[in-house]
Write a protein that holds these residues in place. Sequence first.
Motif, PDB file in Angstrom:
ATOM      1  N   MET A   1       3.552  10.353  -8.177  1.00 22.50           N
ATOM      2  CA  MET A   1       3.130   8.919  -7.724  1.00 22.50           C
ATOM      3  C   MET A   1       3.667   7.922  -8.695  1.00 22.50           C
ATOM      4  SD  MET A   1      -0.878   9.890  -6.626  1.00 22.50           S
ATOM      5  CE  MET A   1      -1.191   8.180  -6.157  1.00 22.50           C
ATOM      6  N   ASP A   2       3.813   6.757  -8.187  1.00 17.99           N
ATOM      7  CA  ASP A   2       3.954   5.900  -9.168  1.00 17.99           C
ATOM      8  C   ASP A   2       2.529   4.845  -9.534  1.00 17.99           C
ATOM      9  OD1 ASP A   2       3.839   4.711  -6.512  1.00 17.99           O
ATOM     10  OD2 ASP A   2       5.261   3.051  -6.893  1.00 17.99           O
ATOM     11  N   GLY A   3       2.581   4.177 -10.523  1.00 11.86           N
ATOM     12  CA  GLY A   3       1.198   3.999 -11.136  1.00 11.86           C
ATOM     13  C   GLY A   3       1.667   2.440 -12.077  1.00 11.86           C
ATOM     14  N   SER A   4       0.627   1.803 -12.267  1.00 12.25           N
ATOM     15  CA  SER A   4       0.816   0.555 -13.124  1.00 12.25           C
ATOM     16  C   SER A   4       0.647   1.071 -14.552  1.00 12.25           C
ATOM     17  CB  SER A   4      -0.511  -0.465 -13.044  1.00 12.25           C
ATOM     18  OG  SER A   4      -0.367  -1.129 -13.958  1.00 12.25           O
ATOM     19  N   CYS A   5       1.876   0.772 -15.304  1.00 13.88           N
ATOM     20  CA  CYS A   5       1.959   1.085 -16.647  1.00 13.88           C
ATOM     21  C   CYS A   5       0.876   0.546 -17.552  1.00 13.88           C
ATOM     22  CB  CYS A   5       3.351   0.456 -17.165  1.00 13.88           C
ATOM     23  SG  CYS A   5       4.626   0.972 -16.102  1.00 13.88           S
TER      24      CYS A   5
ATOM     25  N   SER B   1       3.421  12.601  -0.486  1.00  8.09           N
ATOM     26  CA  SER B   1       3.618  12.085   0.820  1.00  8.09           C
ATOM     27  C   SER B   1       2.340  12.257   1.649  1.00  8.09           C
ATOM     28  CB  SER B   1       4.857  12.393   1.810  1.00  8.09           C
ATOM     29  OG  SER B   1       4.910  12.062   2.891  1.00  8.09           O
ATOM     30  N   ARG B   2       1.374  11.429   1.780  1.00  9.83           N
ATOM     31  CA  ARG B   2       0.171  11.671   2.549  1.00  9.83           C
ATOM     32  C   ARG B   2       0.303  10.977   4.147  1.00  9.83           C
ATOM     33  NH1 ARG B   2      -3.470   9.067  -2.236  1.00  9.83           N
ATOM     34  NH2 ARG B   2      -1.543   7.947  -2.297  1.00  9.83           N
ATOM     35  N   PRO B   3      -0.220  11.706   5.052  1.00 11.33           N
ATOM     36  CA  PRO B   3      -0.089  11.202   6.460  1.00 11.33           C
ATOM     37  C   PRO B   3      -0.804   9.857   6.527  1.00 11.33           C
ATOM     38  CG  PRO B   3      -0.182  13.528   6.293  1.00 11.33           C
ATOM     39  CD  PRO B   3      -0.676  13.072   4.977  1.00 11.33           C
ATOM     40  N   GLY B   4      -0.279   9.033   7.068  1.00 12.33           N
ATOM     41  CA  GLY B   4      -0.908   7.722   7.607  1.00 12.33           C
ATOM     42  C   GLY B   4      -0.931   6.763   6.405  1.00 12.33           C
ATOM     43  N   LEU B   5      -0.521   6.927   5.261  1.00  9.35           N
ATOM     44  CA  LEU B   5      -0.465   6.258   4.118  1.00  9.35           C
ATOM     45  C   LEU B   5       1.008   6.055   3.470  1.00  9.35           C
ATOM     46  CD1 LEU B   5      -3.492   7.520   1.917  1.00  9.35           C
ATOM     47  CD2 LEU B   5      -3.385   5.701   3.271  1.00  9.35           C
ATOM     48  N   GLY B   6       1.940   6.798   3.931  1.00  6.31           N
ATOM     49  CA  GLY B   6       3.277   6.684   3.479  1.00  6.31           C
ATOM     50  C   GLY B   6       3.755   7.411   2.263  1.00  6.31           C
ATOM     51  N   PRO B   7       4.970   7.605   2.019  1.00  4.41           N
ATOM     52  CA  PRO B   7       5.302   8.245   0.946  1.00  4.41           C
ATOM     53  C   PRO B   7       5.320   7.511  -0.234  1.00  4.41           C
ATOM     54  CG  PRO B   7       7.323   7.587   2.111  1.00  4.41           C
ATOM     55  CD  PRO B   7       6.178   7.087   2.878  1.00  4.41           C
ATOM     56  N   GLU B   8       5.160   8.263  -1.355  1.00  2.00           N
ATOM     57  CA  GLU B   8       5.337   7.649  -2.911  1.00  2.00           C
ATOM     58  C   GLU B   8       6.688   7.550  -3.082  1.00  2.00           C
ATOM     59  OE1 GLU B   8       3.089   6.214  -4.645  1.00  2.00           O
ATOM     60  OE2 GLU B   8       1.050   6.722  -3.613  1.00  2.00           O
ATOM     61  N   PRO B   9       6.983   6.710  -3.764  1.00  2.00           N
ATOM     62  CA  PRO B   9       6.669   5.543  -4.640  1.00  2.00           C
ATOM     63  C   PRO B   9       6.637   4.332  -3.780  1.00  2.00           C
ATOM     64  CG  PRO B   9       8.779   5.611  -5.440  1.00  2.00           C
ATOM     65  CD  PRO B   9       8.604   6.759  -4.563  1.00  2.00           C
ATOM     66  N   ASP B  10       5.444   3.596  -3.860  1.00  2.00           N
ATOM     67  CA  ASP B  10       5.216   2.459  -2.783  1.00  2.00           C
ATOM     68  C   ASP B  10       4.991   1.245  -3.694  1.00  2.00           C
ATOM     69  OD1 ASP B  10       2.776   3.041  -4.305  1.00  2.00           O
ATOM     70  OD2 ASP B  10       1.688   3.117  -2.316  1.00  2.00           O
ATOM     71  N   ASP B  11       5.138   1.184  -4.909  1.00  2.00           N
ATOM     72  CA  ASP B  11       5.185   0.031  -5.788  1.00  2.00           C
ATOM     73  C   ASP B  11       4.036  -0.808  -5.250  1.00  2.00           C
ATOM     74  OD1 ASP B  11       5.875  -1.785  -7.759  1.00  2.00           O
ATOM     75  OD2 ASP B  11       7.291  -2.968  -6.454  1.00  2.00           O
ATOM     76  N   TRP B  12       2.634  -0.574  -5.360  1.00  2.78           N
ATOM     77  CA  TRP B  12       1.492  -0.951  -4.892  1.00  2.78           C
ATOM     78  C   TRP B  12       1.061  -2.278  -5.954  1.00  2.78           C
ATOM     79  CZ3 TRP B  12      -1.185  -0.835  -0.638  1.00  2.78           C
ATOM     80  CH2 TRP B  12      -2.549  -1.553  -0.520  1.00  2.78           C
ATOM     81  N   LYS B  13       1.050  -3.365  -5.389  1.00  4.97           N
ATOM     82  CA  LYS B  13       0.603  -4.570  -6.268  1.00  4.97           C
ATOM     83  C   LYS B  13      -0.616  -5.254  -6.007  1.00  4.97           C
ATOM     84  CE  LYS B  13       5.587  -5.950  -6.302  1.00  4.97           C
ATOM     85  NZ  LYS B  13       6.679  -6.970  -5.910  1.00  4.97           N
TER      86      LYS B  13
END
Length: 419
Positions: A403-407, A368-380
Motif C-alpha cells: 500500500m502507499d501511505g503518508s510519509c 487490490s480491494r473490490p469496490g475500493l480500487g487498487p493501490e497505490p491511490d495517492d489518497w489526499k
Amino acid sequence: MCFHNKLHQLVLFFALSELLLGNMVGRRWLPWINNPSPGSITVTSDKQEGETSSGFLGNGRKGKRAPICPVVGVSVLCLLLLLLSCGAAVYNAVPHSGPEWNGLLLENQNISGGLLTRANHLLEERGLRLQEQTGPLSADLRSADLRSADLALSLASAELAERIANLTSANLRLAWERERLLPREAVERNHTARRLLDSEEEGPRLSGANGLLGEELLREREENRRLRGEVEDLSHQLTQLQEQKRDMESVREAFRSLDLYCPVVTPWTKERICRKCPDSWRLFENKCYFFSSQTLTWSSSRAWCRTQGGDLLIVNSQAEQSFVFQSGPVPQPSCSRLWMGLSDREEEGEWRWVDGTRVLSEVQFWLSRPGLGPEPDDWKLDDPRGEDCGLLDASEQALGSWMDGSCEESYRWICEKNV
C-alpha cells in the motif's frame, strides 16, 4: 468848373466815409461787423469786451482787438467800386478831350493815389495789430497742442507699461510652466551640471584624493589575492580532512560491524566468535532482517536502519515477499503495517527502491480491494501532499499486501542488510 468842384466834393465824401467806417470797425463801435451772424464763433473774451467798452467811453485804455482784415478788404473793395462808378459817370457826361478834362483826370489820379496810400498804411497797421494779437493766441494754441501731445504720450506710456507688466507676467508663467514640464531627470542633470561647474576649484584636491584611493585599491587587491590563496590552501586542507574523516568513519563502521557479527568473547585474549546475523535479526538466504516493535515515520525508520549498517526492506523476489510477510509478528491489529524501502517522492507514480532501482513489473504485490480500487491511490484526504511512501500490511494477503501511505505517519518498519 462847377462839375469839377462837385466831383471833388464827391471824392472827398467817399474818402471820409471810408476813413470813418474803418475807424469805427477798428474801435469795435460796429460789433455786428465783427460778429455778423449769431452762429459764428468770436475770439473776444469777457476781458476784451470790457476793454472795448472802456475805450468807447473814452478811458483811453486799449485792449486786444480781434482780426478785422475781412472788414478792411470789403471796405476798400466798396470804395474802389464807387470810384469806378463815379469815373464812368464822369466819363460819359464830360467830353473826353480838352485841358479841363486832362486836369480833372490828373487831380482824380492824385486823390486816388493818396487814398490808396492811406488805405495801404491802414492795412499795414491792421496787420501789425493782428500779429500782436495772434502771437499770444499762437502761443496758447502751441501750449494746448503740447499739453494734448503730452497727455497722449502719457496715455501711450501707461498703455506700454501695462503691456510690459502683462508680458512680464506671461513670461513668468511660461517659465514656471517650463520648469513644471521638464522631466525630473533633466532637472537633476541640470543641478548636477551646476554642481560640477561649481566644483571646478576642487578638481586638484579630488585628483590627489583619487590617486591615494588608487594606491589603496592596489594594496587591497594584493591583500585580496593573498587571502584568496590562503582560502584555496585551507579549502584543499579541508578536503583532505573530510576524506580522512570519511576513511575514519568507514573504519569505525567496519569495527562496529565486526563487533556485531564477530563479538569479543574473551576480553584478555580478544578472541571473537563470528555469527551471521546480530541479535533480534533474522537470516534469510544471504541477508539479515529486523522487524521493529516501535513506530516511526518513513524517514526516521530509514535513518535507524542505516545506523545499523542496513536500510529499509527491498523485495527482489516472491520468496522474499513471502518470508517477510510471514516473519513479521503482529502484536495487535492496529500495528499490522510496516514501512518498506519504497517511495515515489522524486516523481509521482514513479516508484523506486531506496537503492534507486525501479520496481520491477513482475515483482509487485499491490493491494487490490473490490469496490475500493487498487493501490497505490495517492489518497489526499488525510494528507494534502498525498501518499508517497510504500508499506506492507500484514493483515492482508501475502501476495497482495503493498500500500502507499503518508510519509509522515508512524508505522513499524523492516530493515535488511547483507550477512
